[in-house]
Design a protein around this motif. Structure first.
Motif, PDB file in Angstrom:
ATOM      1  N   ARG A  35       0.843  -1.220   0.000  1.00 38.90           N
ATOM      2  CA  ARG A  35       0.000   0.000   0.000  1.00 38.90           C
ATOM      3  C   ARG A  35       0.864   1.251   0.000  1.00 38.90           C
ATOM      4  O   ARG A  35       0.575   2.227  -0.711  1.00 38.90           O
ATOM      5  CB  ARG A  35      -0.933  -0.009   1.222  1.00 38.90           C
ATOM      6  CG  ARG A  35      -2.075  -1.011   1.129  1.00 38.90           C
ATOM      7  CD  ARG A  35      -3.124  -0.760   2.195  1.00 38.90           C
ATOM      8  NE  ARG A  35      -2.617  -1.003   3.539  1.00 38.90           N
ATOM      9  CZ  ARG A  35      -2.673  -2.175   4.177  1.00 38.90           C
ATOM     10  NH1 ARG A  35      -3.207  -3.220   3.570  1.00 38.90           N
ATOM     11  NH2 ARG A  35      -2.210  -2.294   5.410  1.00 38.90           N
ATOM     12  N   GLU A  36       1.946   1.222   0.764  1.00 42.75           N
ATOM     13  CA  GLU A  36       2.866   2.368   0.804  1.00 42.75           C
ATOM     14  C   GLU A  36       3.518   2.588  -0.558  1.00 42.75           C
ATOM     15  O   GLU A  36       3.665   3.736  -1.012  1.00 42.75           O
ATOM     16  CB  GLU A  36       3.934   2.109   1.869  1.00 42.75           C
ATOM     17  CG  GLU A  36       4.936   3.243   2.015  1.00 42.75           C
ATOM     18  CD  GLU A  36       5.997   2.936   3.051  1.00 42.75           C
ATOM     19  OE1 GLU A  36       6.983   3.712   3.123  1.00 42.75           O
ATOM     20  OE2 GLU A  36       5.865   1.928   3.780  1.00 42.75           O
ATOM     21  N   GLN A  37       3.908   1.491  -1.215  1.00 46.18           N
ATOM     22  CA  GLN A  37       4.562   1.618  -2.518  1.00 46.18           C
ATOM     23  C   GLN A  37       3.612   2.175  -3.569  1.00 46.18           C
ATOM     24  O   GLN A  37       4.006   2.997  -4.407  1.00 46.18           O
ATOM     25  CB  GLN A  37       5.111   0.261  -2.978  1.00 46.18           C
ATOM     26  CG  GLN A  37       6.135  -0.355  -2.050  1.00 46.18           C
ATOM     27  CD  GLN A  37       7.262   0.593  -1.695  1.00 46.18           C
ATOM     28  OE1 GLN A  37       7.876   1.219  -2.563  1.00 46.18           O
ATOM     29  NE2 GLN A  37       7.531   0.714  -0.405  1.00 46.18           N
ATOM     30  N   TRP A  38       2.343   1.759  -3.540  1.00 52.26           N
ATOM     31  CA  TRP A  38       1.395   2.232  -4.549  1.00 52.26           C
ATOM     32  C   TRP A  38       1.026   3.692  -4.331  1.00 52.26           C
ATOM     33  O   TRP A  38       0.543   4.351  -5.255  1.00 52.26           O
ATOM     34  CB  TRP A  38       0.148   1.356  -4.571  1.00 52.26           C
ATOM     35  CG  TRP A  38       0.395  -0.068  -4.996  1.00 52.26           C
ATOM     36  CD1 TRP A  38      -0.011  -1.185  -4.344  1.00 52.26           C
ATOM     37  CD2 TRP A  38       1.098  -0.517  -6.156  1.00 52.26           C
ATOM     38  NE1 TRP A  38       0.401  -2.309  -5.018  1.00 52.26           N
ATOM     39  CE2 TRP A  38       1.078  -1.934  -6.139  1.00 52.26           C
ATOM     40  CE3 TRP A  38       1.748   0.119  -7.207  1.00 52.26           C
ATOM     41  CZ2 TRP A  38       1.677  -2.706  -7.132  1.00 52.26           C
ATOM     42  CZ3 TRP A  38       2.343  -0.657  -8.186  1.00 52.26           C
ATOM     43  CH2 TRP A  38       2.307  -2.038  -8.153  1.00 52.26           C
ATOM     44  N   LEU A  39       1.258   4.211  -3.136  1.00 59.66           N
ATOM     45  CA  LEU A  39       1.085   5.643  -2.928  1.00 59.66           C
ATOM     46  C   LEU A  39       2.204   6.443  -3.596  1.00 59.66           C
ATOM     47  O   LEU A  39       2.019   7.601  -3.972  1.00 59.66           O
ATOM     48  CB  LEU A  39       1.052   5.967  -1.426  1.00 59.66           C
ATOM     49  CG  LEU A  39      -0.194   5.513  -0.661  1.00 59.66           C
ATOM     50  CD1 LEU A  39      -0.008   5.787   0.834  1.00 59.66           C
ATOM     51  CD2 LEU A  39      -1.440   6.228  -1.173  1.00 59.66           C
ATOM     52  N   LYS A  40       3.352   5.809  -3.765  1.00 61.92           N
ATOM     53  CA  LYS A  40       4.505   6.480  -4.366  1.00 61.92           C
ATOM     54  C   LYS A  40       4.512   6.365  -5.886  1.00 61.92           C
ATOM     55  O   LYS A  40       5.027   7.252  -6.579  1.00 61.92           O
ATOM     56  CB  LYS A  40       5.814   5.873  -3.832  1.00 61.92           C
ATOM     57  CG  LYS A  40       6.032   6.035  -2.338  1.00 61.92           C
ATOM     58  CD  LYS A  40       7.322   5.326  -1.927  1.00 61.92           C
ATOM     59  CE  LYS A  40       7.555   5.408  -0.439  1.00 61.92           C
ATOM     60  NZ  LYS A  40       8.779   4.658  -0.038  1.00 61.92           N
ATOM     61  N   THR A  41       3.987   5.261  -6.411  1.00 64.83           N
ATOM     62  CA  THR A  41       4.120   4.968  -7.832  1.00 64.83           C
ATOM     63  C   THR A  41       2.819   4.398  -8.374  1.00 64.83           C
ATOM     64  O   THR A  41       2.243   3.489  -7.783  1.00 64.83           O
ATOM     65  CB  THR A  41       5.254   3.940  -8.068  1.00 64.83           C
ATOM     66  OG1 THR A  41       6.411   4.328  -7.342  1.00 64.83           O
ATOM     67  CG2 THR A  41       5.598   3.851  -9.547  1.00 64.83           C
ATOM     68  N   THR A  42       2.350   4.936  -9.483  1.00 65.45           N
ATOM     69  CA  THR A  42       1.114   4.481 -10.114  1.00 65.45           C
ATOM     70  C   THR A  42       1.315   3.102 -10.723  1.00 65.45           C
ATOM     71  O   THR A  42       2.259   2.893 -11.490  1.00 65.45           O
ATOM     72  CB  THR A  42       0.677   5.466 -11.214  1.00 65.45           C
ATOM     73  OG1 THR A  42       0.499   6.759 -10.633  1.00 65.45           O
ATOM     74  CG2 THR A  42      -0.627   5.011 -11.859  1.00 65.45           C
ATOM     75  N   PRO A  43       0.458   2.130 -10.428  1.00 60.31           N
ATOM     76  CA  PRO A  43       0.617   0.795 -11.005  1.00 60.31           C
ATOM     77  C   PRO A  43       0.318   0.781 -12.495  1.00 60.31           C
ATOM     78  O   PRO A  43      -0.381   1.672 -13.014  1.00 60.31           O
ATOM     79  CB  PRO A  43      -0.404  -0.049 -10.228  1.00 60.31           C
ATOM     80  CG  PRO A  43      -1.406   0.926  -9.718  1.00 60.31           C
ATOM     81  CD  PRO A  43      -0.677   2.213  -9.488  1.00 60.31           C
ATOM     82  N   PRO A  44       0.822  -0.216 -13.213  1.00 54.51           N
ATOM     83  CA  PRO A  44       0.461  -0.355 -14.629  1.00 54.51           C
ATOM     84  C   PRO A  44      -1.044  -0.577 -14.766  1.00 54.51           C
ATOM     85  O   PRO A  44      -1.682  -1.114 -13.858  1.00 54.51           O
ATOM     86  CB  PRO A  44       1.229  -1.607 -15.075  1.00 54.51           C
ATOM     87  CG  PRO A  44       2.276  -1.831 -14.034  1.00 54.51           C
ATOM     88  CD  PRO A  44       1.735  -1.285 -12.763  1.00 54.51           C
TER      89      PRO A  44
END
Length: 461
Positions: A35-44
């Motif tokens: 969840r933290e990572q997806w706040l930083k980077t938009t998923p494909p």
């Protein structure tokens, strides 16, 4: 009756069971980390990941940003696919109402056409108008195709350019969704559009490199390995690359032989560390492209040195008639999974839309061994193998039971999707003025392809 997890035909499952047990025990921490990572980077917008399960290692071997097998997913996951598509499209184009799907030109591939029909159906059910804009050069009017397998009707319409927009007839889309990997390059029709194009054009195989993707994956594996105190090698295939290769003329042969030797040495060291008695091998494949073309298995430098004309010709061929000019040398990951009455060699393929795992299936090939590429003649798919989704574990089951084995698959696949997200963001930064960072202020760079791995203990950097 539930389908079983494919049988692992190896007694050496200790490292994998330890990995799966850790993933189950730390699932809350893992989900928080994602969840933290997806706040930083938009998923494909969508992706699929080919995995290999060696019993002692579970790792991705390919990540596709233009997946072509949605027809192989379990229909029970349709509601999840619909919800995930709503999230994915609204994320990149909040006001989207009309979507234009641009597929491959494979009108003779009955399986791929089923994939296109499934995508059209899912997008429509997600609440968007959708039509198909075809790049087939000799398509000059709307054409209806009756699909051989399902009997569904698919309407293809010639893609047209009007200023800085594309359309079919009088249908002007808000967003263009590519299901075409652009191996032949970016058509002029799609360049410089005002409309949102997803995935970005620069992520087609005319420009994308697998070694770049796995450099990003290496960083993701290090990060989550540090979080969980796990050796990243257990889910990260070692790799090296050669940038200039001509198999027919033997140009770059020295680079290829040297990197194969180094990689086999590194794999052997890890096998010794874990008491693995299997023989190391590597997979040499085109650094760009898909469809299982330009792939070979090498167990020694002599396999490279002694390639005959037929083998060199095979390695020179890529999709759309393109020449192979670069190679990735990837750690060969055994697949000890068997499925079906014929005991076919199997590998899981996990599908994602946005950040969500929406199912998967097994690629089977009874004509290929556990060291070989299964994306080859003789392959088939088992869409019912994943009766449960891969998004959550079951604490009442063992680590190697359903759905917990599938949860482990989902974790590793999402790691690959996160690496792809960072790859996409880095591509966007290169195109932006002065390497402008993303919205979270983060600039992503891949790990170097030919770095030597640490050989002992968990990697925490």
């Amino acid at each position: 009756m539930q389908n079983p997890v494919p049988h692992l035909t190896t007694a050496l499952t200790g490292p994998l069971l330890a990995l799966e047990s850790t993933l189950l025990r730390r699932s809350a921490d893992i989900e928080a980390w994602f969840r933290e990572q997806w706040l930083k980077t938009t998923p494909p917008v969508y992706s699929s990941v080919d995995l290999r399960n060696a019993g002692f290692k579970l790792a991705p071997v390919d990540t596709n940003l233009f997946p072509g097998g949605f027809n192989n997913l379990n229909p029970a996951f349709e509601p999840l696919c619909i919800q995930a598509l709503q999230t994915a499209i609204q994320r990149v184009c909040p006001t989207a109402r009309r979507v234009l799907l641009v597929p491959e030109n494979h009108t003779r591939n009955k399986f791929y056409l089923e994939n296109v029909a499934t995508l059209v159906d899912l997008i429509g059910k997600a609440g968007f108008h959708v039509r198909i804009g075809s790049l087939i050069p000799d398509l000059h009017e709307a054409t209806d195709l009756t699909l051989e397998i399902s009997g569904r009707t698919l309407r293809l319409e010639p893609l047209q350019r009007n200023g800085n927009q594309v359309q079919v007839g009088d249908y002007v889309p808000c967003a263009v969704l590519l299901n075409n990997d652009l191996s032949a390059g970016v058509p002029d029709l799609l360049r410089g559009l005002d409309q949102e194009v997803i995935p970005p054009l620069d992520l087609g195989w005319h420009a994308r490199q697998k070694s770049n993707h796995f450099g990003f994956y290496r960083e993701v594996a290090k990060e989550i390995g540090g979080e969980l105190d796990i050796d990243p090698w257990l889910f990260d295939p070692l790799f090296r690359n050669c940038g200039q290769i001509n198999f027919q003329k033997r140009e770059g042969q020295e680079c290829l032989e040297a990197n194969v030797a180094l990689l086999l040495e590194d794999i052997a060291a890890k096998y010794k560390e874990y008491g693995i008695e299997e023989k190391p091998f590597v997979i040499v494949k085109s650094d760009a492209g898909t469809y299982g073309m330009g792939v070979m298995t090498a167990r020694s430098v002599e396999d490279i040195r002694n390639m005959n004309r037929k083998a060199r010709s095979h390695m020179s061929s890529a999709k759309e008639g393109k020449d192979v000019t670069g190679a990735i040398i990837q750690e060969g990951v055994y697949t000890f999974e068997k499925l079906g009455a014929d005991g076919a060699t199997a590998e899981p393929v996990v599908y994602m839309i946005d950040q969500f795992v929406v199912g998967g299936f097994y690629r089977l090939n009874s004509q290929r061994g556990n060291q070989e590429n299964l994306n080859a003649p003789g392959m088939r798919f088992e869409p019912l193998a994943f009766e449960e989704c891969c998004s959550h574990p079951d604490p009442n089951c063992g680590p190697d039971e359903r759905p917990n084995r599938f949860y482990a698959y989902g974790v590793v696949a999402r790691m690959a999707a996160l690496a792809a997200a960072r790859e996409i963001e880095a591509t966007r930064q290169l195109a932006a003025p002065q390497g402008e960072p993303d919205q979270a202020g983060v600039q992503w760079t891949p790990a170097p392809a030919n770095a030597r791995p640490r050989m002992a203990g968990p990697v925490v950097e």
